[in-house]
Scaffold this motif. Structure first.
Motif, short mmCIF file in Angstrom:
data_model
loop_
_atom_site.label_atom_id
_atom_site.label_comp_id
_atom_site.label_asym_id
_atom_site.label_seq_id
_atom_site.Cartn_x
_atom_site.Cartn_y
_atom_site.Cartn_z
N ASP A 1 -3.79 1.39 18.69
CA ASP A 1 -5.02 2.19 17.90
C ASP A 1 -4.82 3.53 17.44
O ASP A 1 -5.02 3.99 16.45
N GLU A 2 -4.29 4.37 18.55
CA GLU A 2 -4.01 5.73 18.08
C GLU A 2 -2.99 5.87 17.28
O GLU A 2 -2.80 6.71 16.33
N ILE A 3 -1.77 4.89 17.33
CA ILE A 3 -0.63 5.03 16.24
C ILE A 3 -1.00 4.92 14.91
O ILE A 3 -0.81 5.39 14.01
N LYS A 4 -2.00 3.69 14.91
CA LYS A 4 -2.67 3.69 13.24
C LYS A 4 -3.36 4.87 12.79
O LYS A 4 -3.13 5.34 11.59
N VAL A 5 -4.19 5.68 13.69
CA VAL A 5 -4.78 6.84 13.43
C VAL A 5 -4.01 7.99 12.85
O VAL A 5 -4.08 8.33 11.70
N ILE A 6 -2.78 8.06 13.64
CA ILE A 6 -1.87 9.21 13.35
C ILE A 6 -1.17 8.91 12.10
O ILE A 6 -0.64 9.57 11.27
N SER A 7 -0.88 7.49 12.06
CA SER A 7 -0.01 7.20 10.78
C SER A 7 -0.61 7.38 9.46
O SER A 7 -0.36 7.24 8.50
N ASP A 8 -2.09 7.32 9.62
CA ASP A 8 -2.81 7.74 8.35
C ASP A 8 -2.41 8.97 7.87
O ASP A 8 -2.54 9.40 6.52
N PHE A 9 -1.87 10.08 8.53
CA PHE A 9 -1.39 11.22 7.98
C PHE A 9 0.13 11.32 7.68
O PHE A 9 0.20 12.36 7.14
N LEU A 10 0.94 10.42 8.17
CA LEU A 10 2.38 10.32 7.76
C LEU A 10 2.48 9.82 6.45
O LEU A 10 1.76 9.00 6.16
N PRO A 11 3.54 10.19 5.77
CA PRO A 11 4.17 9.54 4.46
C PRO A 11 4.47 8.25 4.98
O PRO A 11 4.98 7.93 5.97
N ALA A 12 4.59 7.41 3.93
CA ALA A 12 5.08 6.07 4.01
C ALA A 12 6.63 6.21 4.49
O ALA A 12 7.28 6.87 4.03
N GLN A 13 7.06 5.24 5.45
CA GLN A 13 8.33 5.28 5.82
C GLN A 13 9.30 4.82 4.79
O GLN A 13 8.94 3.54 4.00
N LEU A 14 10.36 5.16 4.48
CA LEU A 14 11.45 4.74 3.54
C LEU A 14 11.80 3.30 3.87
O LEU A 14 12.02 3.09 5.16
N SER A 15 11.93 2.59 3.00
CA SER A 15 12.69 1.27 3.18
C SER A 15 14.36 1.34 3.49
O SER A 15 14.86 2.41 3.47
N GLU A 16 14.76 0.25 4.02
CA GLU A 16 16.30 0.24 4.28
C GLU A 16 17.22 0.89 3.15
O GLU A 16 17.99 1.68 3.35
N ALA A 17 16.99 0.41 2.19
CA ALA A 17 17.63 0.87 0.92
C ALA A 17 17.56 2.25 0.38
O ALA A 17 18.22 2.80 0.33
N GLU A 18 15.99 2.44 0.54
CA GLU A 18 15.70 4.13 0.23
C GLU A 18 16.50 4.92 1.32
O GLU A 18 16.96 6.23 1.06
N THR A 19 16.50 4.67 2.45
CA THR A 19 17.08 5.14 3.73
C THR A 19 18.65 5.57 3.30
O THR A 19 19.13 6.59 3.51
N GLU A 20 19.41 4.54 3.00
CA GLU A 20 20.69 4.44 2.65
C GLU A 20 20.90 5.44 1.34
O GLU A 20 21.96 6.21 1.47
N ALA A 21 20.05 5.11 0.60
CA ALA A 21 20.42 6.04 -0.74
C ALA A 21 19.89 7.59 -0.20
O ALA A 21 20.92 8.38 -0.77
N ALA A 22 19.16 7.95 0.62
CA ALA A 22 18.68 9.14 1.09
C ALA A 22 19.77 9.83 1.62
O ALA A 22 20.11 10.94 1.55
N ILE A 23 20.60 8.97 2.72
CA ILE A 23 21.74 9.35 3.48
C ILE A 23 22.81 9.74 2.58
O ILE A 23 23.51 10.81 2.65
N ASP A 24 23.14 8.93 1.55
CA ASP A 24 24.33 9.03 0.67
C ASP A 24 24.16 10.25 -0.19
O ASP A 24 24.95 11.12 -0.43
N ALA A 25 22.73 10.52 -0.81
CA ALA A 25 22.60 11.63 -1.61
C ALA A 25 22.60 12.92 -0.50
O ALA A 25 23.26 13.86 -0.85
N ALA A 26 22.14 12.98 0.74
CA ALA A 26 22.62 14.05 1.53
C ALA A 26 23.92 14.53 1.60
O ALA A 26 24.13 15.51 1.97
N ILE A 27 24.59 13.40 2.04
CA ILE A 27 26.08 13.65 2.25
C ILE A 27 26.67 14.34 1.06
O ILE A 27 27.46 15.18 1.02
#
Length: 153
Positions: free
Chosen positions: A86-112
């Motif tokens: 329940d606490e995780i749900k409350v805290i997560s309300d303030f976090l941006p959405a997690q990137l999907s696997e494909a978006e994560t791969e793209a972000a890593i490639d872009a950073a490299i």
């Protein structure tokens, strides 16, 4: 101009007080306490906690609660594990959405590409770039090995 994280958290705190939602209120107070602790730690250097630091604090709080919930489940303390979730749900309300696997791969490639990283020695630069752009959106514990594999090949 969008509201900063502190204002959003304080607004949610006031709403929880009005709604008499004690569980949410307790979690929001824990968030505020963690931010104030960080404020005090940075005060000596003349710095204050900004949104990136708040996102890092929230991410750390979520990770701590996930570990606690797992330990409670293994120990058969399901009511405590549920409270952590329940606490995780409350805290997560303030976090941006997690990137999907494909978006994560793209972000890593872009950073490299952005850092011009060519070997494992450049891993720090790549991780710094990712933390600067994607704090709160990536689990850096799982991203590190992916970056390492990409730089090693």
């Amino acid at each position: 101009m969008s509201k900063d994280m502190r204002a959003k958290i304080n607004d949610a705190l006031k709403e929880a007080m009005k709604a008499k939602d004690s569980a949410r209120l307790g979690t929001l107070r824990l968030i505020n306490a963690a931010i104030k602790d960080q404020d005090i730690a940075l005060r000596a250097d003349g710095k204050t906690v900004g949104d990136p630091e708040i996102l890092a604090i929230l991410g750390k709080m979520v990770k701590q609660r996930q570990e606690s919930a797992r330990a409670y489940e293994e120990g058969g303390r399901l009511e405590l594990a549920e409270r952590e979730q329940d606490e995780i749900k409350v805290i997560s309300d303030f976090l941006p959405a997690q990137l999907s696997e494909a978006e994560t791969e793209a972000a890593i490639d872009a950073a490299i590409a952005d850092t011009g990283a060519t070997s494992i020695r450049d891993m720090g630069k790549v991780m710094g770039e990712l933390k600067g752009k994607y704090t709160g959106q990536l689990d850096f514990g799982s991203v590190g090995p992916i970056v390492k594999d990409k730089l090693a090949s």
